[in-house]
Design an enzyme around this catalytic site. Structure first.
Site, PDB file in Angstrom:
ATOM      1  N   HIS A   1      -3.870   6.878   1.550  1.00 53.93           N
ATOM      2  CA  HIS A   1      -4.119   5.595   0.885  1.00 53.93           C
ATOM      3  C   HIS A   1      -5.557   5.190   1.209  1.00 53.93           C
ATOM      4  O   HIS A   1      -5.989   5.257   2.358  1.00 53.93           O
ATOM      5  CB  HIS A   1      -3.126   4.550   1.399  1.00 53.93           C
ATOM      6  CG  HIS A   1      -3.550   3.148   1.106  1.00 53.93           C
ATOM      7  ND1 HIS A   1      -3.912   2.741  -0.166  1.00 53.93           N
ATOM      8  CD2 HIS A   1      -3.706   2.059   1.913  1.00 53.93           C
ATOM      9  CE1 HIS A   1      -4.251   1.466  -0.132  1.00 53.93           C
ATOM     10  NE2 HIS A   1      -4.141   1.029   1.116  1.00 53.93           N
TER      11      HIS A   1
ATOM     12  N   ASN B   1     -10.169  -0.789  -2.159  1.00 54.76           N
ATOM     13  CA  ASN B   1      -8.749  -0.597  -1.858  1.00 54.76           C
ATOM     14  C   ASN B   1      -7.937  -1.164  -3.025  1.00 54.76           C
ATOM     15  O   ASN B   1      -7.912  -2.377  -3.230  1.00 54.76           O
ATOM     16  CB  ASN B   1      -8.428  -1.318  -0.541  1.00 54.76           C
ATOM     17  CG  ASN B   1      -6.967  -1.237  -0.141  1.00 54.76           C
ATOM     18  OD1 ASN B   1      -6.098  -0.931  -0.961  1.00 54.76           O
ATOM     19  ND2 ASN B   1      -6.682  -1.528   1.118  1.00 54.76           N
TER      20      ASN B   1
ATOM     21  N   CYS C   1       0.822  -1.221   0.000  1.00 51.98           N
ATOM     22  CA  CYS C   1       0.000   0.000   0.000  1.00 51.98           C
ATOM     23  C   CYS C   1       0.856   1.271   0.000  1.00 51.98           C
ATOM     24  O   CYS C   1       0.408   2.325  -0.438  1.00 51.98           O
ATOM     25  CB  CYS C   1      -0.930   0.009   1.207  1.00 51.98           C
ATOM     26  SG  CYS C   1      -2.000  -1.424   1.221  1.00 51.98           S
TER      27      CYS C   1
HETATM   28  N1  COA Z   1     -19.531  -9.360   5.785  1.00 52.08           N
HETATM   29  C1  COA Z   1     -20.280  -9.588   6.878  1.00 52.08           C
HETATM   30  N2  COA Z   1     -19.765  -9.832   8.088  1.00 52.08           N
HETATM   31  C2  COA Z   1     -18.430  -9.869   8.193  1.00 52.08           C
HETATM   32  C3  COA Z   1     -17.580  -9.646   7.093  1.00 52.08           C
HETATM   33  C4  COA Z   1     -18.189  -9.394   5.847  1.00 52.08           C
HETATM   34  N3  COA Z   1     -17.452  -9.178   4.740  1.00 52.08           N
HETATM   35  N4  COA Z   1     -16.308  -9.742   7.507  1.00 52.08           N
HETATM   36  C5  COA Z   1     -16.329 -10.015   8.805  1.00 52.08           C
HETATM   37  N5  COA Z   1     -17.626 -10.089   9.239  1.00 52.08           N
HETATM   38  C6  COA Z   1     -18.104 -10.352  10.578  1.00 52.08           C
HETATM   39  C7  COA Z   1     -17.169 -11.253  11.361  1.00 52.08           C
HETATM   40  O1  COA Z   1     -17.442 -12.629  11.098  1.00 52.08           O
HETATM   41  C8  COA Z   1     -17.472 -10.870  12.777  1.00 52.08           C
HETATM   42  O2  COA Z   1     -18.678 -11.476  13.161  1.00 52.08           O
HETATM   43  P1  COA Z   1     -18.936 -11.909  14.716  1.00 52.08           P
HETATM   44  O3  COA Z   1     -18.922 -10.638  15.495  1.00 52.08           O
HETATM   45  O4  COA Z   1     -20.265 -12.557  14.646  1.00 52.08           O
HETATM   46  O5  COA Z   1     -17.800 -12.818  15.061  1.00 52.08           O
HETATM   47  C9  COA Z   1     -17.734  -9.362  12.678  1.00 52.08           C
HETATM   48  O6  COA Z   1     -18.120  -9.125  11.308  1.00 52.08           O
HETATM   49  C10 COA Z   1     -16.526  -8.536  13.020  1.00 52.08           C
HETATM   50  O7  COA Z   1     -15.413  -9.064  12.255  1.00 52.08           O
HETATM   51  P2  COA Z   1     -14.004  -8.429  12.304  1.00 52.08           P
HETATM   52  O8  COA Z   1     -13.116  -9.106  11.321  1.00 52.08           O
HETATM   53  O9  COA Z   1     -13.562  -8.371  13.744  1.00 52.08           O
HETATM   54  O10 COA Z   1     -14.350  -6.975  11.784  1.00 52.08           O
HETATM   55  P3  COA Z   1     -13.675  -5.589  12.099  1.00 52.08           P
HETATM   56  O11 COA Z   1     -14.540  -4.798  12.958  1.00 52.08           O
HETATM   57  O12 COA Z   1     -12.247  -5.719  12.494  1.00 52.08           O
HETATM   58  O13 COA Z   1     -13.732  -4.929  10.646  1.00 52.08           O
HETATM   59  C11 COA Z   1     -12.320  -4.517   8.778  1.00 52.08           C
HETATM   60  C12 COA Z   1     -13.063  -5.574   9.597  1.00 52.08           C
HETATM   61  C13 COA Z   1     -11.535  -5.239   7.709  1.00 52.08           C
HETATM   62  C14 COA Z   1     -13.318  -3.595   8.142  1.00 52.08           C
HETATM   63  C15 COA Z   1     -11.383  -3.719   9.713  1.00 52.08           C
HETATM   64  O14 COA Z   1     -10.666  -4.582  10.552  1.00 52.08           O
HETATM   65  C16 COA Z   1     -10.413  -2.872   8.952  1.00 52.08           C
HETATM   66  O15 COA Z   1     -10.792  -1.995   8.223  1.00 52.08           O
HETATM   67  N6  COA Z   1      -9.112  -3.089   9.138  1.00 52.08           N
HETATM   68  C17 COA Z   1      -8.122  -2.425   8.364  1.00 52.08           C
HETATM   69  C18 COA Z   1      -8.162  -2.989   6.995  1.00 52.08           C
HETATM   70  C19 COA Z   1      -7.294  -2.338   6.013  1.00 52.08           C
HETATM   71  O16 COA Z   1      -7.285  -1.155   5.900  1.00 52.08           O
HETATM   72  N7  COA Z   1      -6.539  -3.137   5.286  1.00 52.08           N
HETATM   73  C20 COA Z   1      -5.726  -2.694   4.272  1.00 52.08           C
HETATM   74  C21 COA Z   1      -4.574  -1.995   4.850  1.00 52.08           C
HETATM   75  S1  COA Z   1      -3.614  -1.345   3.666  1.00 52.08           S
END
Ligand code: COA
Length: 333
Positions: free
Chosen positions: A260, A290, A114
């Site tokens: 980004h 992204n 990234c």
């Molecule tokens: N659709 C529906 N539900 C989803 C899902 C999707 N695509 N992905 C995860 N979930 C669910 C999980 O199963 C979990 O369910 P539960 O509470 O019943 O166990 C819940 O949503 C939370 O999951 P989690 O992975 O902990 O989500 P989060 O709050 O951490 O959000 C992101 C996920 C990816 C949005 C977040 O972590 C994020 O933005 N991180 C940074 C990502 C990023 O920028 N990456 C690139 C960097 S360059």
């Protein structure tokens, strides 16, 4: 005469096929509401099979060359940034070079995910300042849609990514004019490699490719989302503060922040920490997802072409991603 470098042309290209959150609902266990609330993404672009990052990068390069008003044969070096090269080796720099039909100029590939575009910009800036090259093509492109894990385990990551490419031309500018790249700052912390990575293919495995690796899902990108989120909102502001301090500026001097496009919540939190008004933050993740290395130059190209970024505006770029790596670049447009 001492030199600084400036971006003289920009371009971007995304594949025409759009995939909305509603389309993803049909492929995997997710909802439009979950994706929009957590990330701000509404749709992204996916390639059709047979298209690689070099193809997107090539199309974007043609636009940047035209925008700069140069003959492609004036380009004397290429720097390419991607985490999704067409092949395990070589990188896409040489593929873009040959697609453009250029002479035997050098082509360097950058592996900084990234942060790849800012790393590439920084490297190109040094080459221009040293006088070694006069017209550098920087190309950043990604095809990520072909290797995503749509299962429950991978869905948090699969919904984020889109495909796309962008390019810029970097040239010398006179220091008196004081327009161009004013600083770049690059950082990394390799302790967190496994928080956001793709483990395989790895030559550490013998054989490198096996059904076991596929069964173990080591061939997919993996991410600890919360760890990435927390670090991104800490490190991107730090990189911007380093840029401001280096240029004796404050955040009030900045006209546009291009973070980004990782997740819109990250961009908004970075803006809040920096104390920059949201209208000054360039955000297009809703339409592209992204696109990793390509996200900043896509946003830059859009903003220049639609007139949002004007001559002499102060623009700061910042990125954070796999490695971890993070970076900033500050320029007077
Ligand atoms: N659709 C529906 N539900 C989803 C899902 C999707 N695509 N992905 C995860 N979930 C669910 C999980 O199963 C979990 O369910 P539960 O509470 O019943 O166990 C819940 O949503 C939370 O999951 P989690 O992975 O902990 O989500 P989060 O709050 O951490 O959000 C992101 C996920 C990816 C949005 C977040 O972590 C994020 O933005 N991180 C940074 C990502 C990023 O920028 N990456 C690139 C960097 S360059």
């Amino acid at each position: 005469m001492s030199l600084i470098s400036r971006i003289s042309g920009t371009g971007h290209f995304v594949p025409p096929h759009t995939v909305t959150n509603f389309d993803l609902e049909k492929e995997m266990d997710t909802t439009d509401e979950w994706i929009r609330k957590r990330t701000g993404i509404k749709e992204r672009h996916y390639v059709k099979p047979g298209t690689g990052s070099s193809d997107l990068g090539y199309q974007a390069s043609l636009k940047a060359i035209q925008d700069a008003g140069i003959n492609k044969n004036e380009i004397d070096f290429i720097i390419a940034a991607t985490l999704s090269p067409d092949h395990y080796f070589p990188g896409i720099g040489v593929l873009v070079q040959s697609k453009l039909g250029l002479e035997h100029i050098g082509a360097l590939d950058i592996r900084n995910q990234c942060s790849g575009f800012i790393y590439a910009l920084s490297a190109a800036d040094q080459f221009i300042k040293s006088g070694m090259y006069k017209k550098i093509l920087i190309v950043a492109a990604e095809v990520q849609s072909t290797n995503l894990d749509y299962s429950i385990e991978g869905r948090h990551l699969a919904v984020l990514f889109g495909d796309g490419g962008a390019a810029v031309i970097l040239e010398p500018a006179s220091k008196q004019e004081n327009r161009g790249i004013l600083s770049t700052h690059l950082f990394s912390d390799g302790r967190h490699v496994q928080k956001l990575w793709m483990d395989s293919p790895s030559p550490k495995d013998k054989p490198t490719f096996s059904y076991q690796i596929i069964d173990d899902k080591r061939c997919y990108p993996k991410m600890e989302g919360k760890h990435v989120f927390v670090n991104a909102v800490e490190k991107m502001p730090q990189a911007v503060w380093a840029a401001l301090e280096c240029n004796n500026m404050t955040i009030d001097d900045v006209d546009h922040l291009i973070p980004h496009q990782a997740n819109d919540r990250i961009s908004l939190m970075v803006a809040k920490k920096l104390g920059i008004p949201v209208p000054k933050v360039i955000r297009n993740i809703d339409r592209f997802g992204n696109t990793t290395a390509a996200s900043i130059p896509i946003a830059l190209d859009e903003s220049v072409r639609n007139g949002r970024i004007q001559k002499n505006d102060i623009v700061v770029l910042t990125a954070f991603g796999s490695g971890y790596t993070w970076a900033s670049a500050l320029m007077r447009w």
